[in-house]
Design a protein around this motif. Structure first.
Motif, PDB file in Angstrom:
ATOM      1  N   PHE A   1       0.837  -1.201   0.000  1.00 45.36           N
ATOM      2  CA  PHE A   1       0.000   0.000   0.000  1.00 45.36           C
ATOM      3  C   PHE A   1       0.872   1.251   0.000  1.00 45.36           C
ATOM      4  N   ARG A   2       1.907   1.232   0.827  1.00 45.64           N
ATOM      5  CA  ARG A   2       2.828   2.379   0.911  1.00 45.64           C
ATOM      6  C   ARG A   2       3.479   2.658  -0.445  1.00 45.64           C
ATOM      7  N   GLU A   3       3.932   1.608  -1.119  1.00 47.04           N
ATOM      8  CA  GLU A   3       4.635   1.785  -2.391  1.00 47.04           C
ATOM      9  C   GLU A   3       3.679   2.133  -3.529  1.00 47.04           C
ATOM     10  N   ASN A   4       2.479   1.576  -3.500  1.00 47.97           N
ATOM     11  CA  ASN A   4       1.530   1.791  -4.597  1.00 47.97           C
ATOM     12  C   ASN A   4       0.879   3.167  -4.542  1.00 47.97           C
ATOM     13  N   THR A   5       0.729   3.717  -3.338  1.00 45.14           N
ATOM     14  CA  THR A   5       0.016   4.990  -3.201  1.00 45.14           C
ATOM     15  C   THR A   5       0.934   6.170  -2.909  1.00 45.14           C
ATOM     16  N   GLY A   6       2.126   5.907  -2.368  1.00 48.08           N
ATOM     17  CA  GLY A   6       3.013   6.990  -1.981  1.00 48.08           C
ATOM     18  C   GLY A   6       2.571   7.703  -0.719  1.00 48.08           C
ATOM     19  N   LYS A   7       1.539   7.183  -0.051  1.00 51.18           N
ATOM     20  CA  LYS A   7       1.051   7.784   1.187  1.00 51.18           C
ATOM     21  C   LYS A   7       1.889   7.321   2.374  1.00 51.18           C
ATOM     22  N   TYR A   8       1.998   8.187   3.378  1.00 47.93           N
ATOM     23  CA  TYR A   8       2.699   7.832   4.603  1.00 47.93           C
ATOM     24  C   TYR A   8       1.713   7.182   5.568  1.00 47.93           C
ATOM     25  N   LEU A   9       2.075   6.030   6.084  1.00 50.28           N
ATOM     26  CA  LEU A   9       1.224   5.300   7.018  1.00 50.28           C
ATOM     27  C   LEU A   9       1.879   5.233   8.390  1.00 50.28           C
ATOM     28  N   ALA A  10       1.078   5.335   9.433  1.00 51.47           N
ATOM     29  CA  ALA A  10       1.483   5.000  10.793  1.00 51.47           C
ATOM     30  C   ALA A  10       0.332   4.206  11.388  1.00 51.47           C
ATOM     31  N   LEU A  11       0.640   3.161  12.143  1.00 54.61           N
ATOM     32  CA  LEU A  11      -0.394   2.281  12.682  1.00 54.61           C
ATOM     33  C   LEU A  11      -0.164   2.058  14.169  1.00 54.61           C
ATOM     34  N   SER A  12      -1.253   1.777  14.880  1.00 57.23           N
ATOM     35  CA  SER A  12      -1.132   1.376  16.276  1.00 57.23           C
ATOM     36  C   SER A  12      -2.199   0.325  16.591  1.00 57.23           C
ATOM     37  N   PHE A  13      -1.810  -0.631  17.386  1.00 62.72           N
ATOM     38  CA  PHE A  13      -2.722  -1.650  17.895  1.00 62.72           C
ATOM     39  C   PHE A  13      -2.945  -1.342  19.367  1.00 62.72           C
ATOM     40  N   VAL A  14      -4.113  -0.800  19.670  1.00 60.65           N
ATOM     41  CA  VAL A  14      -4.414  -0.362  21.038  1.00 60.65           C
ATOM     42  C   VAL A  14      -5.865  -0.713  21.364  1.00 60.65           C
ATOM     43  N   GLU A  15      -6.082  -1.295  22.548  1.00 59.30           N
ATOM     44  CA  GLU A  15      -7.438  -1.560  23.047  1.00 59.30           C
ATOM     45  C   GLU A  15      -8.275  -2.379  22.066  1.00 59.30           C
ATOM     46  N   GLY A  16      -7.647  -3.353  21.424  1.00 62.56           N
ATOM     47  CA  GLY A  16      -8.383  -4.242  20.528  1.00 62.56           C
ATOM     48  C   GLY A  16      -8.731  -3.651  19.177  1.00 62.56           C
ATOM     49  N   LYS A  17      -8.148  -2.510  18.860  1.00 61.77           N
ATOM     50  CA  LYS A  17      -8.449  -1.857  17.588  1.00 61.77           C
ATOM     51  C   LYS A  17      -7.157  -1.537  16.840  1.00 61.77           C
ATOM     52  N   LEU A  18      -7.296  -1.451  15.529  1.00 65.91           N
ATOM     53  CA  LEU A  18      -6.190  -1.017  14.679  1.00 65.91           C
ATOM     54  C   LEU A  18      -6.452   0.423  14.270  1.00 65.91           C
ATOM     55  N   PHE A  19      -5.541   1.316  14.636  1.00 57.81           N
ATOM     56  CA  PHE A  19      -5.624   2.722  14.254  1.00 57.81           C
ATOM     57  C   PHE A  19      -4.632   2.965  13.119  1.00 57.81           C
ATOM     58  N   ILE A  20      -5.089   3.637  12.075  1.00 55.19           N
ATOM     59  CA  ILE A  20      -4.243   3.909  10.918  1.00 55.19           C
ATOM     60  C   ILE A  20      -4.315   5.395  10.596  1.00 55.19           C
ATOM     61  N   SER A  21      -3.161   6.031  10.485  1.00 58.80           N
ATOM     62  CA  SER A  21      -3.137   7.407   9.989  1.00 58.80           C
ATOM     63  C   SER A  21      -2.548   7.395   8.581  1.00 58.80           C
ATOM     64  N   VAL A  22      -3.210   8.123   7.695  1.00 55.50           N
ATOM     65  CA  VAL A  22      -2.793   8.214   6.296  1.00 55.50           C
ATOM     66  C   VAL A  22      -2.536   9.676   5.995  1.00 55.50           C
ATOM     67  N   SER A  23      -1.318   9.988   5.586  1.00 57.11           N
ATOM     68  CA  SER A  23      -0.986  11.382   5.343  1.00 57.11           C
ATOM     69  C   SER A  23      -0.058  11.490   4.140  1.00 57.11           C
ATOM     70  N   GLY A  24       0.182  12.721   3.756  1.00 57.66           N
ATOM     71  CA  GLY A  24       1.063  12.985   2.623  1.00 57.66           C
ATOM     72  C   GLY A  24       0.831  14.389   2.128  1.00 57.66           C
TER      73      GLY A  24
END
Length: 322
Positions: free
Chosen positions: A252-275
């Motif tokens: 996904f990172r290579e195909n879109t060029g978007k910056y990703l950051a992820l966290s696994f907290v409290e049973g959920k996956l949080f994803i930030s997408v920026s650029g």
């Protein structure tokens, strides 16, 4: 839903509605031009008075400043009214066409407290803004997402020796919350690789540093070329970050060029997408409300973000709850 399907929805449902609000766009353009004209006139008159009379220059500058501030407020209010109406028509229709179980609120947002708990608030911030809230289920995965813009205070000394405070962007992008279908007690953060020499990326990285989140080494050099992983539990981090999952994140990172950051907290996956400093799902004042290309651009942004669920294969329930 593909572009042909979108074109059909546009011609059948959207175009007649957008033709009605085209007049509102024209009104915004008139308001903008009027504000610019009056603003230039106020500056011109202020300059003439400044050099042609004995009136205190500070009084003149304050008066001109107030006029410009009022004009800016008038234009911004008119523009925001149009944006909200346009988004309610276009984005709601597109989302319903993609999945009628999803709900959209143009002025809603992921709650600030939830964002803070995600660990995706790097370096702290002073101001929080959010909009374009989408919630519901994509396949089997419960999701929430919205655009988030955080700012922090910066103090700088002027040439005259005074200190001024400015607001500077800390993060602007989309934040997605997805149910992991997995109970876990640890906290695991996937941040942009420390080797990147970029001030924007550095701001993101700062949010993941510090004990007791220890660096996790993984057996995927391609993944580690882009990301660092910190976790309170090394074993659980490796369970969550499966080889297949890491490959999909890299793709996904290579195909879109978007910056990703992820966290696994409290049973959920949080994803930030920026650029960059772009805003999502925005109409264009310079283009007609009935212009299909603007609708197509918004559709592409929605598909990219919603496609993350499929891109990361979350609907196959790659983790299971105990």
């Amino acid at each position: 839903m593909n572009i042909d399907d979108l074109k059909s929805v546009f011609e059948k449902d959207l175009q007649p509605q957008l033709a009605v609000i085209e007049q509102e766009r024209c009104d915004v353009v008139v308001t903008r031009d009027m504000c610019v004209f009056v603003g230039v006139l106020a500056v011109t008159i202020g300059t003439i008075v400044l050099f042609g009379t004995y009136i205190d220059p500070n009084i003149i500058m304050v008066c001109v400043g107030i006029i410009l501030a009022i004009l800016g407020l008038i234009y911004q209010m008119k523009w925001n009214e149009y944006r909200v109406v346009y988004k309610q028509k276009v984005i709601s229709s597109i989302i319903q066409s993609i999945d009628d179980s999803l709900e959209y609120n143009p002025t809603g947002s992921i709650e600030r407290e939830v964002y803070d708990r995600s660990g995706l608030s790097p370096g702290g911030y002073s101001q929080f803004e959010g909009e374009d809230f989408i919630s519901g289920k994509i396949g089997q995965t419960a999701i929430e997402m919205s655009e988030i813009h955080t700012k922090y205070k910066v103090k700088r000394r002027t040439a005259g020796g005074k200190t001024k405070t400015y607001m500077q962007t800390r993060f602007r992008g989309m934040v997605i919350i997805a149910d992991c279908n997995k109970h876990f007690n640890s906290q695991t953060f996937v941040s942009i690789d420390k080797g990147k020499d970029d001030s924007f990326l550095e701001n993101i990285k700062q949010g993941f540093v510090g004990t007791p989140h220890n660096l996790v080494r993984l057996e995927d050099p391609e993944f580690e070329r882009y990301f660092d992983v910190h976790s309170t539990n090394q074993v659980e981090a490796r369970y969550l970050l499966t080889p297949a999952f890491m490959q999909r994140v890299v793709a996904f990172r290579e195909n879109t060029g978007k910056y990703l950051a992820l966290s696994f907290v409290e049973g959920k996956l949080f994803i930030s997408v920026s650029g960059g400093d772009m805003k999502y799902f925005e109409p264009k004042l310079s283009d007609s409300a009935t212009d299909f290309n603007t609708v197509k651009d918004i559709f592409s942004e929605l598909k990219l973000l919603m496609g993350l669920i499929d891109a990361l294969d979350l609907n196959t329930r790659i983790w299971s709850k105990a």
